[in-house]
Enzyme design. Structure first.
Site, PDB file in Angstrom:
ATOM      1  CB  ILE A  28      79.261  -2.343  31.391  1.00 56.30           C
ATOM      2  CG1 ILE A  28      80.275  -3.066  31.733  1.00 56.30           C
ATOM      3  CG2 ILE A  28      77.948  -3.237  31.205  1.00 56.30           C
ATOM      4  CD1 ILE A  28      81.671  -2.081  32.173  1.00 56.30           C
ATOM      5  N   GLY A  29      78.313  -1.880  28.097  1.00 50.48           N
ATOM      6  CA  GLY A  29      78.035  -2.851  26.703  1.00 50.48           C
ATOM      7  C   GLY A  29      77.065  -3.960  26.980  1.00 50.48           C
ATOM      8  CB  THR A  31      72.863  -2.331  24.287  1.00 50.53           C
ATOM      9  OG1 THR A  31      72.140  -1.814  25.495  1.00 50.53           O
ATOM     10  CG2 THR A  31      71.992  -2.276  23.002  1.00 50.53           C
ATOM     11  CE  LYS A  52      67.223  -1.482  28.180  1.00 49.26           C
ATOM     12  NZ  LYS A  52      68.635  -1.545  28.606  1.00 49.26           N
ATOM     13  CG  ASP A  64      69.240  -0.220  24.742  1.00 46.75           C
ATOM     14  OD1 ASP A  64      70.007   0.571  24.150  1.00 46.75           O
ATOM     15  OD2 ASP A  64      69.197  -0.453  26.079  1.00 46.75           O
ATOM     16  CB  ALA A 131      67.242  -0.373  32.615  1.00 42.35           C
ATOM     17  N   GLY A 132      70.896  -0.603  33.097  1.00 44.02           N
ATOM     18  CA  GLY A 132      71.846  -0.050  34.056  1.00 44.02           C
ATOM     19  C   GLY A 132      72.526  -1.285  34.842  1.00 44.02           C
TER      20      GLY A 132
END
Length: 227
Positions: A28-29, A31, A52, A64, A131-132
């Site tokens: 979805i953006g 990072t 992260k 990332d 993450a995700g």
């Protein structure tokens, strides 16, 4: 963007403010949004580092983190090369719980928390990217939502104008409310461009929704570009 981005200032804080950056879905953006927000805060004079919680699908340095530093116009930092900014790195591109299991490892939240605490001692802001989506499992019992709630981190949520985003965004906001997680900002990612009509209506609908149900949550457009 307002001079005061978030709900509490730094004047009375003994350590940096930690913000969890999550998304309504994968890809979805998050990072780009994390690096974009870090760069904005830096331009306001704050020291900012990104982190992260876990990266899958790569080895060596987190992909990332590399994107974050490029958007911040920074080289890799010592905290990057010693693993502090990404305590868990797994090669297989899948959910963190499966990637860890395949590597014969277990994701321990205490390890992540210790790394975050060290960073918060050195920087005004720590932007901690997930993450995700928000409900991604970190092991067989712990989800990302559980992790955020346990640490009482305020969240920044990333959405976009792609079809289905209204549903995913409202579900994510509802999940945060149910878990007692404060959503300080909704970042609306406009890259890549989508159907202009859907994109505009999605943005306007979400702003109306926030005003009615989450009046303390800021809304920010991100006209990102592929890093």
């Amino acid at each position: 963007m307002a001079d005061k981005l978030f709900s509490d200032g730094l004047q009375t804080r003994k350590q940096g403010k930690i913000l969890f950056v999550g998304g309504i879905d994968t890809d979805i953006g998050k990072t780009v949004a994390t690096g974009w927000l870090a760069a904005k805060l830096m331009r306001q004079g704050f020291s900012v580092i990104t982190q992260k919680i876990v990266q899958t699908g790569c080895t060596g340095i987190s992909d990332d983190i590399l994107v974050h530093r490029r958007l911040q116009n920074l080289p890799l930092l010592p905290e990057d090369t010693d693993g502090t900014t990404c305590p868990y790195l797994f090669g297989y591109p899948c959910s963190p719980h499966l990637a860890a299991r395949m590597a014969g490892a277990r994701i321990d939240p205490a390890v992540i928390n210790r790394a975050t605490a060290r960073l918060a001692e050195r920087y005004d802001y720590v932007l901690l990217e997930g993450a995700g989506g928000l409900a991604v499992p970190l092991d067989d019992t712990l989800t990302t939502l559980d992790f955020i709630r346990a640490q009482a981190y305020p969240a920044v949520l990333v959405t976009s104008g792609r079809l289905g985003s209204i549903n995913h965004t409202l579900l994510s906001l509802s999940a945060c409310r149910q878990q007692g997680i404060t959503v300080e900002m909704l970042i609306y990612n406009r890259f890549p461009p989508t159907d202009p009509l859907i994109e505009q209506e999605t943005a306007e609908y979400l702003q109306r929704y926030l005003r009615q149900h989450f009046p303390q949550t800021a809304f920010e457009y991100m006209d990102g570009q592929k890093p």
